[in-house]
Design a protein around this motif. Structure first.
Motif, PDB file in Angstrom:
ATOM      1  N   UNK A 334       0.823  -1.198   0.000  1.00 37.15           N
ATOM      2  CA  UNK A 334       0.000   0.000   0.000  1.00 37.15           C
ATOM      3  C   UNK A 334       0.866   1.260   0.000  1.00 37.15           C
ATOM      4  N   UNK A 335       1.960   1.227   0.759  1.00 41.53           N
ATOM      5  CA  UNK A 335       2.805   2.419   0.891  1.00 41.53           C
ATOM      6  C   UNK A 335       3.439   2.827  -0.433  1.00 41.53           C
ATOM      7  N   UNK A 336       3.861   1.843  -1.234  1.00 44.01           N
ATOM      8  CA  UNK A 336       4.531   2.172  -2.492  1.00 44.01           C
ATOM      9  C   UNK A 336       3.579   2.865  -3.459  1.00 44.01           C
ATOM     10  N   UNK A 337       2.278   2.667  -3.255  1.00 42.23           N
ATOM     11  CA  UNK A 337       1.280   3.295  -4.125  1.00 42.23           C
ATOM     12  C   UNK A 337       1.032   4.759  -3.779  1.00 42.23           C
ATOM     13  N   UNK A 338       1.686   5.267  -2.733  1.00 42.48           N
ATOM     14  CA  UNK A 338       1.592   6.677  -2.367  1.00 42.48           C
ATOM     15  C   UNK A 338       2.772   7.477  -2.911  1.00 42.48           C
ATOM     16  N   UNK A 339       3.620   6.847  -3.699  1.00 47.72           N
ATOM     17  CA  UNK A 339       4.842   7.499  -4.171  1.00 47.72           C
ATOM     18  C   UNK A 339       4.801   7.729  -5.672  1.00 47.72           C
ATOM     19  N   UNK A 340       5.468   8.786  -6.096  1.00 50.86           N
ATOM     20  CA  UNK A 340       5.682   9.037  -7.520  1.00 50.86           C
ATOM     21  C   UNK A 340       7.167   9.299  -7.734  1.00 50.86           C
ATOM     22  N   UNK A 341       7.738   8.639  -8.723  1.00 48.21           N
ATOM     23  CA  UNK A 341       9.146   8.823  -9.058  1.00 48.21           C
ATOM     24  C   UNK A 341       9.264   9.844 -10.180  1.00 48.21           C
TER      25      UNK A 341
END
Length: 609
Positions: A334-341
């Motif tokens: 879930x946490x990785x889906x809150x990030x944008x590279x």
């Protein structure tokens, strides 16, 4: 998608004092993009003769950008041991931008040998190899020889570079079909994509079209050249077919027929690839004896399925999250889906992942497992960022004087302008540095708008020019241009969040990420914290991760990311409410500049009827 991570002009925040020549939006027909000594070799001082740590192997990443081929060696903690780069040729004539696969392979071999030599790494120490490259299109003949994609028939020019816009008419005609498959590209294709370029070649270079045995994404061509295995990654041609076929049986084949490229789909699909695999999947029997000799490595060295360069930057940085700063009750998934590279170089690619399909107007994707297996990728981008800053600065009358001053201080012209701006803010008693640009506004669409309005006809705007030609005025335009780019990123983030994403954290890598002013303005304007990776060479690390997975040192890409990614500095938005209010006002002006352009465009069309 097609981001030149190693944009030379921004390796340290801007062009260096050595006589580098960078002409992206103009200039001679071909350009040498590297430093005057034609090589860039980097290795930590303590490793120059120390060799690889006892008992450890290394992973090799190769990245082919717009202007150079680079190689980097990493240990099993993701630490860079050494890197090298070698320039590659590029031909630019109007909207046509071309390169040579032969030239690129020679540059790759030189970079790999140089990196191994400087890091004192033997061929036997390299456990796995991964390739990444721009999303450029390679034309391969039946015997593997290059096939010209150039008007002049020069067989060296067998690559249509990602930034090439020759296929604008074909993109428009494809979009007019209103195929259901277009929903995976935000409702329409863009001239930089490979499908309209294929149609352009078929319509304009019939002899070349008939000679091509394989059309390959550049990253796939590199692994094919290295291993002889034609298995493809889920790059842009292949991700289209894979993502569409998961949901709409038959829609993919219908699409190719509708646009007039059914001959690529007939039979075994050999010309555009039949077999695809996840990132890092081991190819064939590893390096062939011939390619191993050319690279200075051992035959059989595992080689992983490639990635587009921006995607490699994604896996090289997306798990670079410091535990002490970002503890939460969310699962890793879930946490990785809150990030944008943000992979910031010549252009900038913005990437976010989700477990569910999110169709977003004007935005590419969702693409299944193209970056991280089992996740859907949303891909946005700005076609000119580092290139735009170069263009704005280099075409100003004060640039030569500033360049000389920067050289005398052994800093880049961008570092010097950052200092000038800080001094100006003190002299003028500004409440904060960003307020210097209150009368200058920039719409950064000098090479169209890829996301989120998806308008290749959009033009750049600089509002607030005067007759002032001083160095301070150039610094102000530079600041306003950085802000315009950052407002574009805010537009992308807001648009994605309005359609189902939950982005609250940015992770930035690439040459522009080394510019502190650029990063702070992005944090203030988006309201997001920005994490910088421990290792600057995130795209090379991403490529090396593919090699590590191919060597079966990790169970998959995501596990390798968790082991090899590491966080560096965290940049947070200003807590000053005046800064937020200021940027909110400028953002509304930014948005209005495009709306005004549409109105002006309509007015002139009517005037010419």
């Amino acid at each position: 998608m097609d981001n030149d991570y190693d944009h030379v002009a921004h390796e340290s925040g801007g062009p260096q004092s050595s006589p580098t020549r960078v002409f992206l939006l103009g200039g001679p027909s071909w350009v040498n993009w590297d430093q005057s000594d034609r090589r860039d070799l980097t290795v930590p001082h303590q490793l120059r003769s120390a060799g690889v740590m006892s008992g450890g192997g290394v992973f090799l990443g190769v990245d082919v950008g717009t202007g150079s081929a680079r190689a980097g060696l990493f240990d099993d903690k993701g630490k860079l041991l050494g890197s090298a780069s070698n320039p590659i040729q590029i031909w630019k004539e109007k909207d046509c931008v071309e390169q040579s696969s032969t030239d690129i392979w020679h540059a790759v071999c030189t970079a790999v040998k140089s990196a191994c030599l400087l890091a004192n790494v033997g061929a036997e120490d390299v456990l796995g190899l991964g390739f990444t490259a721009t999303c450029s299109l390679v034309a391969v003949g039946a015997d593997g020889s290059p096939v010209s994609v150039s008007w002049n028939g020069d067989s060296r020019r067998d690559i249509i570079v990602w930034m090439d816009h020759r296929a604008a008419d074909q993109a428009g005609r494809i979009n007019s079909q209103n195929s259901v498959a277009l929903q995976f590209y935000g409702g329409g294709v863009y001239p930089e994509m490979q499908v309209p370029k294929l149609l352009w070649v078929k319509e304009n270079l019939q002899e070349s079209w008939s000679m091509v045995s394989r059309w390959m994404d550049l990253g796939n061509w590199l692994t094919y050249r290295a291993t002889g295995d034609d298995t493809r990654s889920l790059s842009h041609m292949e991700q289209w077919r894979e993502s569409v076929s998961r949901d709409m049986d038959g829609a993919d084949e219908d699409f190719w027929v509708e646009i007039g490229l059914e001959d690529l789909y007939n039979g075994s699909n050999k010309k555009i690839g039949h077999d695809v695999a996840f990132p890092g999947h081991p190819l064939g029997s590893g390096l062939t004896p011939a390619s191993a000799k050319e690279l200075g490595l051992l035959p059989g060295t595992p080689v992983g399925i490639s990635l587009i360069d921006a995607y490699a930057g994604g896996i090289g940085v997306m798990e670079s999250v410091p535990d002490e700063d970002f503890k939460s009750d969310m699962s890793d998934e879930e946490a990785i889906c809150h990030r944008m590279v943000l992979v910031c170089g010549t252009s900038t690619c913005h990437m976010a992942v989700s477990k569910n399909k999110l169709f977003i107007p004007g935005v590419w994707g969702p693409f299944w497992s193209v970056m991280i297996p089992e996740f859907w990728l949303t891909e946005c981008g700005q076609s000119a960022t580092g290139a735009l800053l170069d263009y704005v600065v280099q075409n100003h009358v004060a640039a030569p004087l500033l360049a000389n001053q920067a050289a005398s201080q052994s800093v880049s012209i961008y570092e010097l302008m950052n200092k000038i701006l800080l001094s100006m803010s003190h002299e003028q008693n500004m409440p904060f540095l960003s307020a210097l640009s209150q009368d200058t506004h920039v719409l950064p669409d000098f090479h169209g708008n890829r996301s989120p309005v998806a308008d290749p006809k959009s033009k750049g705007v600089i509002c607030g020019l005067t007759l002032d030609t001083s160095e301070k005025q150039l610094a102000l335009i530079y600041l306003a241009t950085i802000q315009g780019i950052a407002y574009g990123t805010r537009h992308i983030v807001d648009h994605c969040n309005a359609h189902g994403h939950k982005i609250d954290t940015l992770l930035a890598c690439g040459g522009l990420a080394k510019n502190s002013l650029y990063i702070q303005e992005h944090a203030d304007i988006t309201g997001c914290k920005i994490i910088l990776p421990r290792e600057n060479e995130s795209v090379l690390l991403g490529a090396a991760i593919l090699g590590a997975v191919a060597a079966k040192k990790f169970s998959g890409v995501h596990d390798a990311m968790k082991a090899l990614n590491a966080a560096g500095k965290v940049v947070r938005p200003s807590s000053d409410p005046r800064v937020k209010k200021y940027h909110e006002a400028k953002y509304q002006i930014f948005r209005s500049l495009y709306d005004q352009q549409l109105s002006h465009r309509s007015t002139m069309v009517q005037a010419l009827q």
